[in-house]
Design an enzyme around this catalytic site. Structure first.
Site, short mmCIF file in Angstrom:
data_model
loop_
_atom_site.label_atom_id
_atom_site.label_comp_id
_atom_site.label_asym_id
_atom_site.label_seq_id
_atom_site.Cartn_x
_atom_site.Cartn_y
_atom_site.Cartn_z
N CYS A 15 0.85 -1.20 0.00
CA CYS A 15 0.00 0.00 0.00
C CYS A 15 0.88 1.25 0.00
O CYS A 15 2.12 1.16 0.03
CB CYS A 15 -0.93 0.01 1.21
SG CYS A 15 -0.07 0.11 2.79
N CYS B 281 3.44 1.56 2.76
CA CYS B 281 4.67 0.78 2.55
C CYS B 281 5.65 1.55 1.68
O CYS B 281 6.84 1.63 1.99
CB CYS B 281 4.33 -0.56 1.89
SG CYS B 281 3.26 -1.64 2.85
N ASP C 266 8.32 28.78 -31.82
CA ASP C 266 9.44 29.25 -32.61
C ASP C 266 9.12 28.98 -34.09
O ASP C 266 8.33 28.09 -34.41
CB ASP C 266 10.70 28.50 -32.19
CG ASP C 266 11.88 28.84 -33.06
OD1 ASP C 266 12.14 30.04 -33.24
OD2 ASP C 266 12.53 27.91 -33.58
N ASP D 231 13.63 24.19 -31.28
CA ASP D 231 14.48 23.06 -31.68
C ASP D 231 15.96 23.38 -31.69
O ASP D 231 16.76 22.57 -32.16
CB ASP D 231 14.07 22.56 -33.08
CG ASP D 231 14.52 23.50 -34.19
OD1 ASP D 231 14.67 24.71 -33.92
OD2 ASP D 231 14.71 23.02 -35.32
N ASP E 273 17.18 28.37 -28.40
CA ASP E 273 15.87 28.22 -27.78
C ASP E 273 15.97 27.68 -26.35
O ASP E 273 14.99 27.72 -25.60
CB ASP E 273 14.98 27.27 -28.59
CG ASP E 273 14.65 27.82 -29.96
OD1 ASP E 273 14.40 29.04 -30.05
OD2 ASP E 273 14.64 27.04 -30.94
#
Length: 774
Positions: A56, A59, A457, A663, A667
């Site tokens: 559970c 634990c 972008d 990319d 950036d």
């Protein structure tokens, strides 16, 4: 947009003109860079443990605290759904023996996952054997418990027969609950095992007392004890099967790793274990085989199926010079591949690590669950005692009070609380990875569902990132000489605009001189504007209007034609000489086609209720033309690379939840400043390392899919937590007031965990809108 090497052009270097002015005043606030997983200044290492014995949320919390207390541990996270522990610490400071010992002291078992395929298979086999043993216990418990239900149909079994049937269930099948309860008590915590052991023991021993006291006609409660244990065992078995399904995507990715590779040694082809392949080795891949390594095709042509890695459903044509990814499937051709990455550096290994890391993490909402789990069992025991004493002392009904107390103990379910978040997270990140969307961590997923603004972008994200020269506009110089000067100044650059100029220069035709025939003697970059260089003894300036103006170069004569090109979405760079006097030599116009999917991607974002903003260093006319074509209403143009993060913080200061997709290297600061950064997998590594989400293909439609899957996953987390809390809030009082028998309570407890996991598994039905593989 990408930057690699030296580059010029409006896409990088335009001045501060804007189509719509950004927010005024200084940038405020700090971007959540740390949430995106920025590297620490100190080297770190991670250890992964397979943990058994957890039942559970309590634990998992106990194991997490035990691991966190080990010397050298910086952070520890335990995933109940995956039965895994993840420990981070300074490089060289984590001793596996100490970690395993800490788990054992907490009352559980642990094994180190080393990444060694054979060792990990042994651990998986061990887990499978435990599952089989659980299945056998389940059959025994059900067979012995079913006869005890006959009183429900008016048939009363003799007390001694009930005792014979219930005793093996209580002490053999139920031994795991006693062991777990003892360990919990030694650790001074409460868990589900303690609740089940207390409840069923009370029913069993009270029934035994009545039987030994000669209460022949009195109803006994052996059925309650045995059937509850059987139901809990059934529930845990179903839960384990469902939890195994949540890791299906990780297993599918791991299965893509071939065991061997065919390596060319001289004139021979030798089959070797894949971990024996080194960078630079030439691997031969026959039709229909999986590629064993990342590499570059140096011989042959074929089509490669990358669907399980990138989500691209159609085979991708490969020819010499193109990259291939280990784990993808070769088509009909024979390929010779020069190895560029192996082992943990391979794309497949990094994908597996990213997905596993995301599944291991905790969403911020889970912290509330951990706090509740810490006090859950003591509160339940208190309610149980209150029910017993209330019925006995106030109502004079000891038996009714005992049954109510047993029902309270049995119906309480900390398991569903602990499973709601990790199961949804594991399934959600798995289906996202299958679609080509890699979510770095749980926090990125939780932030993504709140986004209301997406900053896009332009170059390489919405456009192909492969510009081509469309117009050469010389001024008092030949077209050939203008191209030679521009190309020579940018020789060696990998920037898309520079490559476009170099490609056009190579097309000068027979008799034309190569750009390299003009030696590059001096070079200076001007970030955000362009460059100056000495080429063939002549000082030249290449860049945007701002750079021309800073050197006193008059370009009015070229403005009308440049403006017309920019209104068509073209990019214009300006070339000038500085000696013997500053003079404009001409301009070069370039077109970077908009991706066919870009307009659909923007429309999808709008359908999701997200405002789109085009952020670019390009000039305002070019940016406005692209924005109009795509249906983007807000444009921030002429933003210098270092100004992108500031623009995002201004948007955040307006109360917006901002995502950023890009990319390239320039950036990266903006991706870190965004609430969630999205990196195109076709871009620079630094962008992917900074972003919270990586899109494995250059398809911008994946952006909307990433937000959609984050929203669907978060809804499943909310649903699971809602029903787990509501179940306990309603079930505990109902049991305390005597409305539920222990048998019904046990069934409800078993079903609560199963229902939470099953609800999370419905996420596997999610499909991306980007036409990815199912």
């Amino acid at each position: 947009m990408r930057t690699s090497g030296t580059a010029v052009g409006e896409a990088d270097i335009a001045g501060p003109a804007r189509v719509t002015a950004p927010g005024q005043g200084p940038a405020t606030g700090q971007g959540p860079a740390q949430a995106q997983g920025q590297d620490s200044s100190q080297p770190r290492e991670r250890r992964e443990l397979a943990i058994s014995g957890m039942t559970c949320a309590t634990c998992a919390l106990r194991v997490e605290r035990a691991l966190s207390a080990v010397t050298g541990v910086v952070r520890a996270e335990v995933n109940l759904a995956g039965n895994r522990g993840y420990v981070d610490g300074a490089a060289g400071s984590l001793r596996p023996a100490d970690l395993i010992a800490a788990v054992r002291r907490a009352g559980y078992e642990a094994q180190l996952l080393t990444g060694d395929a054979e060792r990990d298979r042994e651990i998986a086999a061990d887990e499978a054997r435990r599952m089989q043993a659980e299945s056998r216990r389940l059959v025994v418990a059900v067979v012995l418990s079913i006869p005890l239900l006959t009183p429900m149909f008016g048939v009363m079994l003799p007390g001694w027969l009930q005792l014979i049937l219930a005793t093996p269930v209580q002490f053999l099948i139920g031994a795991r609950f006693y062991v777990g309860a003892w360990k919990a008590l030694r650790a001074r915590i409460g868990n589900m095992d303690l609740l089940v052991a207390l409840g069923t023991s009370a029913a069993y021993f009270y029934s035994l007392y009545l039987l030994l006291a000669g209460a022949v006609r009195t109803h006994l409660y052996f059925d309650s004890a045995a059937v509850v244990i059987a139901l809990v065992t059934v529930g845990k078995w179903l839960e384990a099967r469902a939890k195994r399904s949540t890791t299906a995507q990780i297993k599918a990715l791991m299965s893509l790793r071939p065991e061997t590779a065919r390596v060319r040694r001289g004139e021979e082809e030798i089959e070797v274990p894949v971990n024996a392949v080194a960078v630079g080795d030439v691997v031969v891949v026959r039709p229909g085989e999986r590629l064993p390594v990342d590499g570059t095709v140096i011989g042959g042509r074929s089509e490669v199926d990358e669907s399980l890695l990138t989500g691209e459903s159609l085979p991708v044509a490969k020819r010499p010079g193109e990259r291939v990814i280990g784990g993808s499937i070769n088509g009909s051709g024979l390929l010779q591949v020069e190895t560029t990455a192996v082992g943990n550096e391979s794309t497949l290994s990094r994908i597996i690590a990213l997905v596993a890391g995301a599944q291991a993490g905790k969403a911020p909402v889970q912290r509330l669950v951990d706090r509740v789990a810490g006090i859950f069992v003591p509160v339940v025991v208190a309610i149980s005692l209150a029910a017993l004493l209330g019925w006995w002392l106030i109502g004079g009904e000891f038996t009714v009070g005992l049954i109510a107390a047993v029902s309270v103990l049995v119906i309480a379910c900390p398991c569903s609380l602990g499973l709601a978040t990790p199961t949804a997270l594991m399934v959600g990140t798995g289906v996202a990875a299958k679609a080509g969307i890699l979510i770095r961590d749980a926090e990125a997923l939780e932030r993504a569902h709140r986004l209301d603004t997406m900053v896009l972008d332009k170059t390489g994200t919405l456009t192909e990132g492969k510009p081509a020269v469309t117009e050469v506009m010389p001024n008092d110089i030949s077209e050939r000489e203008l191209l030679r000067l521009a190309a020579a100044a940018q020789a060696g650059s990998e920037h898309p605009l520079a490559r476009a100029v170099l490609a056009r220069a190579r097309e000068l035709g027979p008799g034309g001189e190569s750009p390299s025939s003009l030696p590059l003697e001096d070079f200076q970059s001007h970030p955000g504007m362009g460059l100056t260089a000495r080429v063939g003894g002549r000082r030249v300036v290449i860049g945007n209007r701002r750079l021309m103006q800073s050197h006193g170069i008059r370009i009015e004569e070229g403005e009308p034609r440049a403006a017309r090109l920019e209104e068509q979405g073209r990019t214009v760079i300006w070339i000038a000489a500085l000696d013997p006097r500053p003079v404009w030599l001409g301009s070069i116009g370039m077109a970077d086609p908009v991706k066919p999917e870009a307009a659909i991607a923007v429309r999808h974002l709008h359908d999701l209720g997200i405002e789109t903003v085009l952020l670019t260093g390009d000039n305002e006319r070019t940016a406005a033309a692209v924005a109009t074509q795509l249906g983007i209403r807000r444009v921030l143009a002429g933003v210098l690379p270092e100004g992108k993060a500031a623009e995002l913080r201004r948007l955040q200061a307006q109360g917006r939840q901002v995502g950023m997709v890009g990319d390239g290297v320039n950036d990266a600061p903006a991706l870190a400043a965004a609430d969630v950064g999205f990196a195109m997998g076709t871009g620079a590594d630094v962008a992917m390392q900074t972003a919270g989400v990586t899109l494995m293909r250059g398809d911008p439609r994946l952006l909307g899919d990433a937000i959609d899957v984050s929203r669907v996953t978060y809804r499943k987390i909310q649903q699971g937590l809602f029903w787990a809390f509501v179940y306990n809030v309603i079930g505990l009082p109902a049991a305390a007031f005597g409305f539920l028998s222990p048998v019904i309570a046990g069934a409800a407890m078993a079903l609560s965990s199963v229902s939470v996991v099953s609800n999370a598994l419905l996420l596997r039905r999610w499909r991306p809108a980007a036409g990815s593989s199912p």
